[in-house]
Design an enzyme around this catalytic site. Structure first.
Site, PDB file in Angstrom:
ATOM      1  N   HIS A  83       0.835  -1.197   0.000  1.00 42.05           N
ATOM      2  CA  HIS A  83       0.000   0.000   0.000  1.00 42.05           C
ATOM      3  C   HIS A  83       0.870   1.247   0.000  1.00 42.05           C
ATOM      4  O   HIS A  83       1.958   1.279   0.587  1.00 42.05           O
ATOM      5  CB  HIS A  83      -1.016   0.001   1.153  1.00 42.05           C
ATOM      6  CG  HIS A  83      -0.460   0.236   2.520  1.00 42.05           C
ATOM      7  ND1 HIS A  83      -0.305   1.501   3.054  1.00 42.05           N
ATOM      8  CD2 HIS A  83      -0.051  -0.626   3.488  1.00 42.05           C
ATOM      9  CE1 HIS A  83       0.164   1.400   4.291  1.00 42.05           C
ATOM     10  NE2 HIS A  83       0.339   0.128   4.578  1.00 42.05           N
ATOM     11  N   ASP A  85      -0.599   4.539   0.558  1.00 44.38           N
ATOM     12  CA  ASP A  85      -1.115   5.606   1.406  1.00 44.38           C
ATOM     13  C   ASP A  85      -0.422   5.557   2.758  1.00 44.38           C
ATOM     14  O   ASP A  85       0.090   4.516   3.176  1.00 44.38           O
ATOM     15  CB  ASP A  85      -2.635   5.499   1.568  1.00 44.38           C
ATOM     16  CG  ASP A  85      -3.074   4.184   2.181  1.00 44.38           C
ATOM     17  OD1 ASP A  85      -2.571   3.121   1.760  1.00 44.38           O
ATOM     18  OD2 ASP A  85      -3.921   4.198   3.095  1.00 44.38           O
ATOM     19  N   ASP A 116       6.055   1.908   6.928  1.00 38.73           N
ATOM     20  CA  ASP A 116       4.667   1.517   6.678  1.00 38.73           C
ATOM     21  C   ASP A 116       4.089   2.337   5.538  1.00 38.73           C
ATOM     22  O   ASP A 116       3.555   3.411   5.764  1.00 38.73           O
ATOM     23  CB  ASP A 116       3.852   1.728   7.964  1.00 38.73           C
ATOM     24  CG  ASP A 116       2.400   1.337   7.832  1.00 38.73           C
ATOM     25  OD1 ASP A 116       2.076   0.511   6.971  1.00 38.73           O
ATOM     26  OD2 ASP A 116       1.583   1.885   8.586  1.00 38.73           O
ATOM     27  N   GLU A 150      -5.347   1.668   2.551  1.00 38.00           N
ATOM     28  CA  GLU A 150      -5.123   0.695   3.620  1.00 38.00           C
ATOM     29  C   GLU A 150      -5.275   1.312   4.995  1.00 38.00           C
ATOM     30  O   GLU A 150      -5.720   0.643   5.936  1.00 38.00           O
ATOM     31  CB  GLU A 150      -3.718   0.091   3.470  1.00 38.00           C
ATOM     32  CG  GLU A 150      -3.481  -1.167   4.293  1.00 38.00           C
ATOM     33  CD  GLU A 150      -2.945  -0.895   5.700  1.00 38.00           C
ATOM     34  OE1 GLU A 150      -2.896  -1.845   6.498  1.00 38.00           O
ATOM     35  OE2 GLU A 150      -2.582   0.266   5.993  1.00 38.00           O
ATOM     36  N   ASP A 174       4.249  -6.005   5.137  1.00 37.24           N
ATOM     37  CA  ASP A 174       3.670  -4.900   5.914  1.00 37.24           C
ATOM     38  C   ASP A 174       3.479  -5.298   7.375  1.00 37.24           C
ATOM     39  O   ASP A 174       2.501  -4.903   8.007  1.00 37.24           O
ATOM     40  CB  ASP A 174       2.326  -4.499   5.286  1.00 37.24           C
ATOM     41  CG  ASP A 174       1.770  -3.199   5.867  1.00 37.24           C
ATOM     42  OD1 ASP A 174       2.557  -2.414   6.417  1.00 37.24           O
ATOM     43  OD2 ASP A 174       0.552  -2.979   5.776  1.00 37.24           O
ATOM     44  N   HIS A 416       3.417   5.163  12.052  1.00 41.72           N
ATOM     45  CA  HIS A 416       2.375   6.065  12.567  1.00 41.72           C
ATOM     46  C   HIS A 416       2.918   7.055  13.606  1.00 41.72           C
ATOM     47  O   HIS A 416       2.132   7.800  14.188  1.00 41.72           O
ATOM     48  CB  HIS A 416       1.187   5.293  13.160  1.00 41.72           C
ATOM     49  CG  HIS A 416       0.447   4.451  12.181  1.00 41.72           C
ATOM     50  ND1 HIS A 416      -0.828   3.987  12.419  1.00 41.72           N
ATOM     51  CD2 HIS A 416       0.778   3.987  10.954  1.00 41.72           C
ATOM     52  CE1 HIS A 416      -1.237   3.264  11.382  1.00 41.72           C
ATOM     53  NE2 HIS A 416      -0.270   3.251  10.479  1.00 41.72           N
TER      54      HIS A 416
END
Length: 445
Positions: A83, A85, A116, A150, A174, A416
């Site tokens: 992914h 995004d 990520d 995602e 991931d 994150h």
């Protein structure tokens, strides 16, 4: 066992990673007619351009939900599920380096998405490039599927699975090494009920976070403070408001957190008999495994159910409780929903499903798991067992797919977070493992 990764491949990989990190591919739904935002559309198109330069054929969904790059021949399809995004960067002044400018510093690469999932995705892509450079011929088609949604609702893979070919096997880069063979089912739901003439509450944020704050202001303030003190709950107060303090955790680890909403409900419920408060205080309680509602729910592959009360809204015209459940892979979702809806109805609450992701479960003795585990162990000497998880990766969107790397045991988990980073040597090690994995999986018919 050959190492296919050359210095030239490493250099090309690093330049491509820097390029795609430069796109702030955060959800901006509907922007400029795109499904998820202009930067997401741009990074998807740029990634496919990079893939074409490496010799892949590519396809871009006309609506912009996904794209893929494919190479090789054969009836079977090996998928690498990626992914592009990312989550927002937050306050950029908190970063040591600009979040959307990949920066190499002291052996680390910093930037939003390097862990990520842009870094691992590019590592897997350039692993295949290294195989091509070595003259390897694939007897399966290798397809990199690039999702764009995602971090939110996975609508990209929903559309892919409606329109495109399913893989015979595959992996998502991931997660963490050695391998995740089981991921709990992920159910997000709302319980909707009557409004309140006496209370106005809004607490909680994302479904997947244990709420660490829940505030009350109103005529019951002193009684609420007394109740919190009596139960020994942590709180902060001002002259007009009291805030219950909990402990935030990811919803998959809800039992390790302290839910501020539940604690506030337990104190308010004896003072105000609203059915939503009664449901939280009496039917749910502070056990985040859901055992008050369902009895113990667990299985050997993935352990206990997680039950996170993520949000609460009380207003004059409605009430809403938002819940995130991580369901063991062998549990019966239908029976759990039926039981929850039945109990909720006793409190004037109506069940509404918000989102559901089916579980991932590939048996440990399967050829896919056995092969990938053997490669990891041979490359690293680490005999750690395969894992189960309450988290969610794209591996669960197709049968016979698992989550495979790219984080090594003991590495800093910074996805994150501000200053998201990954050791470059770890990315190169992962690239080597991915090259061997694709070599073994895709050079046999």
């Amino acid at each position: 066992m050959k190492n296919f990764i050359t210095e030239e491949v490493k250099e090309d990989f690093l330049e491509s990673l820097k390029t795609i990190v430069s796109y702030p591919s955060v959800l901006k739904e509907g922007q400029n007619g795109t499904p998820f935002g202009q930067a997401i559309q741009d990074v998807l198109e740029k990634t496919l351009e990079i893939c074409r330069g490496l010799g892949f054929t590519t396809y871009l969904d006309p609506k912009g939900y996904y794209g893929y790059a494919e190479i090789g021949h054969g009836a079977q399809l090996l998928a690498v599920l990626c992914h592009l995004d990312v989550v927002p960067s937050g306050d950029e002044s908190d970063w040591q380096t600009p979040p959307f400018k990949a920066t190499v510093k002291d052996g680390w690469i910093f930037g939003r998405g390097v862990q990520d999932d842009k870094g691992p995705s590019m590592a897997a892509l350039y692993a295949v490039k290294a195989l091509l450079d070595s003259g390897v011929e694939f007897k399966k088609r290798v397809r990199f599927i690039f999702g764009t949604d995602e971090e939110t609702l996975w609508r990209c893979m929903g559309r892919y699975n409606q329109l495109e070919e399913q893989a015979a096997l595959g992996f998502a880069p991931d997660s963490s090494f050695p391998l995740t063979y089981a991921e709990k089912g992920l159910l997000q739901l709302k319980l909707e009920g009557p409004g309140s003439d006496t209370l106005e509450l809004e607490a909680g944020q994302a479904f997947n976070v244990v709420p660490d704050k829940a505030s009350y202001s109103g005529d019951l303030l002193e009684s609420v403070v007394a109740g919190l003190e009596g139960l020994g709950y942590e709180f902060e107060r001002t002259a007009e408001e009291v805030t219950v303090i909990g402990l935030p955790k990811h919803a998959k680890d809800a039992a390790q957190g302290v839910n501020a909403i539940i604690r506030l409900a337990k104190v308010l419920q004896p003072l105000d008999s609203h059915p939503a408060l009664a449901f939280l205080a009496q039917a749910v309680g502070e056990d985040a495994t859901g055992s008050h509602l369902f009895g113990p729910v667990s299985d050997e592959p993935t352990g206990f159910l997680s039950f996170n009360v993520a949000g609460l809204t009380l207003s004059s015209d409605r009430s809403e409780i938002r819940i995130d459940m991580r369901i063991p892979v062998l549990a019966d979702k239908g029976k759990l929903v039926e039981k929850l809806a039945e109990i909720a109805s006793q409190y004037e609450l109506t069940y509404q499903e918000f989102d559901y992701l089916a579980p991932l479960y590939v048996p440990l003795d399967s050829e896919l798991v056995s092969t990938l585990m053997a490669i990891y162990q041979e490359k690293t000497g680490d005999n750690s067992p395969a894992m189960s998880s309450g988290g969610a990766t794209f591996a669960r969107t197709m049968p016979n797919c698992v989550a495979f790397g790219a984080l090594f045991p003991g590495a800093d988990q910074t996805e994150h977070q501000v200053n998201e980073r990954l050791r470059l040597d770890d990315l190169y090690r992962a690239m080597d493992i991915y090259a061997e994995a694709v070599y073994r999986l895709a050079t046999t018919p």
